[in-house]
Enzyme design. Structure first.
Site, short mmCIF file in Angstrom:
data_model
loop_
_atom_site.label_atom_id
_atom_site.label_comp_id
_atom_site.label_asym_id
_atom_site.label_seq_id
_atom_site.Cartn_x
_atom_site.Cartn_y
_atom_site.Cartn_z
N GLU A 1 -1.77 10.82 -10.70
CA GLU A 1 -1.34 10.98 -12.44
C GLU A 1 -2.29 9.76 -13.11
O GLU A 1 -2.65 8.62 -12.26
CB GLU A 1 -0.11 10.35 -12.55
CG GLU A 1 0.45 10.43 -14.10
CD GLU A 1 1.82 9.92 -14.16
OE1 GLU A 1 2.05 10.07 -15.44
OE2 GLU A 1 2.49 9.96 -13.49
N HIS B 1 0.69 -1.27 0.01
CA HIS B 1 -0.02 0.10 0.04
C HIS B 1 0.80 1.46 0.14
O HIS B 1 2.16 1.10 0.19
CB HIS B 1 -1.02 -0.22 1.02
CG HIS B 1 -0.41 0.21 2.56
ND1 HIS B 1 -0.02 -0.87 3.49
CD2 HIS B 1 0.12 1.40 3.04
CE1 HIS B 1 0.58 -0.20 4.44
NE2 HIS B 1 0.72 0.89 4.31
N GLU C 1 -3.85 3.55 1.58
CA GLU C 1 -4.14 3.91 2.87
C GLU C 1 -4.36 5.38 3.19
O GLU C 1 -3.49 6.23 2.91
CB GLU C 1 -2.97 3.25 3.69
CG GLU C 1 -3.20 3.44 5.41
CD GLU C 1 -1.93 3.48 6.22
OE1 GLU C 1 -1.67 4.31 6.86
OE2 GLU C 1 -1.37 2.24 5.97
N HIS D 1 3.75 11.53 -6.30
CA HIS D 1 2.43 11.29 -6.77
C HIS D 1 2.16 9.76 -6.65
O HIS D 1 3.20 9.12 -6.59
CB HIS D 1 2.16 12.07 -7.94
CG HIS D 1 2.73 11.61 -8.87
ND1 HIS D 1 4.17 12.00 -9.51
CD2 HIS D 1 2.64 10.79 -9.96
CE1 HIS D 1 4.47 11.37 -10.43
NE2 HIS D 1 3.66 10.45 -10.74
#
Length: 121
Positions: free
Chosen positions: A116, A7, A55, A74
């Site tokens: 993105e 994650h 998360e 990002h």
């Protein structure tokens, strides 16, 4: 030795607002959560195409926005219908940067994190 992504974490100021954004903008849904008196962790998934989760951490006492620097980092997602995704994000007014030459764009979440969006190849 075999490392595997599990994650990524983003800290959010308003958990409900962020959950609504990620559901509407990216179709991400809550997979599980961990409640604590001081914080809540909510893990979002894409419904099965990837085991990777996002998360969201809500620190309950925090009131000031997070310092995101110059948004040098990002997360990125691919989408099978790039034009429809772009139209959705344009309607939501969350597109913050477009690079038509590369065929990509970025959206910004309620806390200012950039995401993105890439066409599926």
């Amino acid at each position: 030795m075999n490392f595997k992504f599990v994650h990524n974490n983003l800290n959010v100021l308003d958990l409900e607002r962020s959950l609504q954004f990620y559901q509407k903008a990216l179709d991400l849904k809550e997979v599980h959560r961990l409640e604590n008196p001081d914080f809540t962790l909510v893990y979002l998934g894409d419904g099965g195409s990837s085991s990777h989760e996002l998360e969201l951490t809500w620190l309950k006492g925090r009131k000031e926005p997070y310092n995101l620097g110059e948004n040098e980092f990002h997360i990125a997602l691919t989408v099978d219908d790039f034009e429809a995704a772009h139209a959705r994000h344009k309607e939501m007014d969350c597109i913050c940067y477009e690079n038509a030459a590369m065929g990509i764009y970025f959206i910004s979440d309620p806390d200012g994190y950039w995401i993105e969006i890439l066409p599926e190849k």
